[in-house]
Design a protein around this motif. Structure first.
Motif, PDB file in Angstrom:
ATOM      1  N   PRO A  25      39.737   7.189  30.997  1.00 27.95           N
ATOM      2  CA  PRO A  25      38.511   6.451  30.677  1.00 27.95           C
ATOM      3  C   PRO A  25      37.702   6.204  31.944  1.00 27.95           C
ATOM      4  CG  PRO A  25      40.392   5.466  29.580  1.00 27.95           C
ATOM      5  CD  PRO A  25      40.946   6.485  30.535  1.00 27.95           C
ATOM      6  N   GLY A  26      36.455   6.601  31.927  1.00 29.22           N
ATOM      7  CA  GLY A  26      35.595   6.362  33.074  1.00 29.22           C
ATOM      8  C   GLY A  26      35.667   7.421  34.148  1.00 29.22           C
ATOM      9  N   PHE A  27      36.568   8.389  34.045  1.00 33.64           N
ATOM     10  CA  PHE A  27      36.683   9.432  35.080  1.00 33.64           C
ATOM     11  C   PHE A  27      35.478  10.353  35.016  1.00 33.64           C
ATOM     12  CE2 PHE A  27      38.825  11.462  38.370  1.00 33.64           C
ATOM     13  CZ  PHE A  27      38.892  12.831  38.169  1.00 33.64           C
ATOM     14  N   ASP A  28      34.951  10.719  36.182  1.00 32.55           N
ATOM     15  CA  ASP A  28      33.742  11.530  36.260  1.00 32.55           C
ATOM     16  C   ASP A  28      34.063  12.838  36.973  1.00 32.55           C
ATOM     17  OD1 ASP A  28      30.348  10.902  37.503  1.00 32.55           O
ATOM     18  OD2 ASP A  28      31.271  12.658  36.593  1.00 32.55           O
ATOM     19  N   THR A  29      34.119  13.925  36.233  1.00 30.76           N
ATOM     20  CA  THR A  29      34.462  15.220  36.836  1.00 30.76           C
ATOM     21  C   THR A  29      33.289  15.832  37.595  1.00 30.76           C
ATOM     22  OG1 THR A  29      33.954  16.268  34.728  1.00 30.76           O
ATOM     23  CG2 THR A  29      36.265  15.744  35.157  1.00 30.76           C
ATOM     24  N   ILE A  30      32.102  15.253  37.484  1.00 28.09           N
ATOM     25  CA  ILE A  30      30.978  15.699  38.305  1.00 28.09           C
ATOM     26  C   ILE A  30      31.127  15.148  39.711  1.00 28.09           C
ATOM     27  CG2 ILE A  30      28.489  15.553  38.632  1.00 28.09           C
ATOM     28  CD1 ILE A  30      28.173  15.461  35.608  1.00 28.09           C
ATOM     29  N   ALA A  31      31.637  13.941  39.812  1.00 29.40           N
ATOM     30  CA  ALA A  31      31.797  13.295  41.117  1.00 29.40           C
ATOM     31  C   ALA A  31      33.122  13.634  41.791  1.00 29.40           C
ATOM     32  CB  ALA A  31      31.692  11.784  40.957  1.00 29.40           C
ATOM     33  N   CYS A  32      34.132  13.932  41.001  1.00 28.85           N
ATOM     34  CA  CYS A  32      35.494  14.063  41.532  1.00 28.85           C
ATOM     35  C   CYS A  32      36.099  15.422  41.245  1.00 28.85           C
ATOM     36  CB  CYS A  32      36.409  13.010  40.918  1.00 28.85           C
ATOM     37  SG  CYS A  32      35.811  11.330  41.008  1.00 28.85           S
ATOM     38  N   GLY A  33      36.797  15.940  42.241  1.00 35.30           N
ATOM     39  CA  GLY A  33      37.633  17.103  42.006  1.00 35.30           C
ATOM     40  C   GLY A  33      38.971  16.662  41.455  1.00 35.30           C
ATOM     41  N   VAL A  34      39.779  17.641  41.060  1.00 37.50           N
ATOM     42  CA  VAL A  34      41.106  17.362  40.518  1.00 37.50           C
ATOM     43  C   VAL A  34      42.093  18.401  41.032  1.00 37.50           C
ATOM     44  CG1 VAL A  34      42.511  17.413  38.405  1.00 37.50           C
ATOM     45  CG2 VAL A  34      40.358  16.156  38.432  1.00 37.50           C
ATOM     46  N   GLN A  35      43.284  17.938  41.336  1.00 39.70           N
ATOM     47  CA  GLN A  35      44.371  18.831  41.715  1.00 39.70           C
ATOM     48  C   GLN A  35      45.466  18.745  40.663  1.00 39.70           C
ATOM     49  OE1 GLN A  35      45.111  19.122  46.215  1.00 39.70           O
ATOM     50  NE2 GLN A  35      44.796  16.931  45.882  1.00 39.70           N
ATOM     51  N   TRP A  36      46.138  19.871  40.446  1.00 37.94           N
ATOM     52  CA  TRP A  36      47.336  19.893  39.622  1.00 37.94           C
ATOM     53  C   TRP A  36      48.529  20.206  40.528  1.00 37.94           C
ATOM     54  CZ3 TRP A  36      48.093  18.660  34.561  1.00 37.94           C
ATOM     55  CH2 TRP A  36      46.975  18.607  33.713  1.00 37.94           C
ATOM     56  N   HIS A  37      49.585  19.464  40.320  1.00 33.37           N
ATOM     57  CA  HIS A  37      50.850  19.725  40.990  1.00 33.37           C
ATOM     58  C   HIS A  37      51.937  19.839  39.923  1.00 33.37           C
ATOM     59  CE1 HIS A  37      48.587  17.890  44.320  1.00 33.37           C
ATOM     60  NE2 HIS A  37      49.447  18.461  45.143  1.00 33.37           N
ATOM     61  N   ARG A  38      53.062  20.350  40.327  1.00 30.75           N
ATOM     62  CA  ARG A  38      54.222  20.338  39.434  1.00 30.75           C
ATOM     63  C   ARG A  38      55.465  19.990  40.246  1.00 30.75           C
ATOM     64  NH1 ARG A  38      54.585  26.819  37.946  1.00 30.75           N
ATOM     65  NH2 ARG A  38      55.337  27.555  39.984  1.00 30.75           N
ATOM     66  N   GLN A  39      56.439  19.466  39.548  1.00 29.10           N
ATOM     67  CA  GLN A  39      57.658  19.053  40.238  1.00 29.10           C
ATOM     68  C   GLN A  39      58.867  19.283  39.364  1.00 29.10           C
ATOM     69  OE1 GLN A  39      57.747  14.978  41.712  1.00 29.10           O
ATOM     70  NE2 GLN A  39      59.055  15.640  43.409  1.00 29.10           N
ATOM     71  N   VAL A  40      59.869  19.870  39.968  1.00 29.83           N
ATOM     72  CA  VAL A  40      61.166  20.043  39.342  1.00 29.83           C
ATOM     73  C   VAL A  40      62.090  18.995  39.942  1.00 29.83           C
ATOM     74  CG1 VAL A  40      63.113  21.604  38.995  1.00 29.83           C
ATOM     75  CG2 VAL A  40      60.779  22.500  39.017  1.00 29.83           C
ATOM     76  N   ALA A  41      62.943  18.428  39.130  1.00 30.59           N
ATOM     77  CA  ALA A  41      63.857  17.384  39.596  1.00 30.59           C
ATOM     78  C   ALA A  41      64.619  17.849  40.831  1.00 30.59           C
ATOM     79  CB  ALA A  41      64.827  16.998  38.492  1.00 30.59           C
ATOM     80  N   GLY A  42      64.580  17.038  41.867  1.00 33.89           N
ATOM     81  CA  GLY A  42      65.299  17.350  43.086  1.00 33.89           C
ATOM     82  C   GLY A  42      64.535  18.223  44.063  1.00 33.89           C
ATOM     83  N   LYS A  43      63.320  18.636  43.682  1.00 39.17           N
ATOM     84  CA  LYS A  43      62.517  19.480  44.556  1.00 39.17           C
ATOM     85  C   LYS A  43      61.211  18.789  44.898  1.00 39.17           C
ATOM     86  CE  LYS A  43      64.402  23.931  43.101  1.00 39.17           C
ATOM     87  NZ  LYS A  43      64.085  25.320  42.672  1.00 39.17           N
ATOM     88  N   GLN A  44      60.541  19.301  45.911  1.00 38.92           N
ATOM     89  CA  GLN A  44      59.284  18.703  46.337  1.00 38.92           C
ATOM     90  C   GLN A  44      58.159  19.014  45.360  1.00 38.92           C
ATOM     91  OE1 GLN A  44      58.603  20.112  50.386  1.00 38.92           O
ATOM     92  NE2 GLN A  44      59.388  18.185  51.204  1.00 38.92           N
TER      93      GLN A  44
END
Length: 119
Positions: A25-44
């Motif tokens: 709610p309220g997030f503005d994708t025109i003003a902000c970029g976005v990153q996606w990450h992923r994580q497996v248990a026990g890993k970075q």
């Protein structure tokens, strides 16, 4: 801070596709970029893709050519289209705001959505 919310995770067979969503709610994708990450248990945490506020994208080598990030500014949502999924893609996927604007930094990484790929 307001947490971003990820959705769309599921269990699929290798070779299948999923589309993840990231919004708040309220997030503005025109003003902000976005990153996606992923994580497996026990890993970075592994960075996999980003989209800037102006729409410039980047991908990690492990997903290049298979994943695509996009955004719908009207819906204030960023999408991660994942194709040709492999068992190694199994992880918790999370999104976070990207940018130096104070407005963007008022949002934080979501709790993530689980993606499970079976062989």
């Amino acid at each position: 801070q307001v947490q971003l919310l990820e959705s769309g995770g599921s269990s699929v067979q290798a070779g299948g596709s999923l589309r993840l969503s990231c919004t708040a709610p309220g997030f503005d994708t025109i003003a902000c970029g976005v990153q996606w990450h992923r994580q497996v248990a026990g890993k970075q945490l592994e960075w996999i893709t980003s989209i800037s506020s102006t729409g410039i994208t980047g991908y990690g080598e492990s997903v290049k050519g298979r994943f695509a990030i996009s955004k719908d500014n009207a819906e204030h949502t960023v999408y991660l289209q994942m194709n040709n999924l492999k068992p190694d893609d199994t992880a918790i996927y999370s999104c976070s705001p990207w940018g130096s604007r104070a407005f963007c930094l008022s949002f934080s990484r979501g709790q993530g959505t689980q993606v499970t790929v079976s062989s």
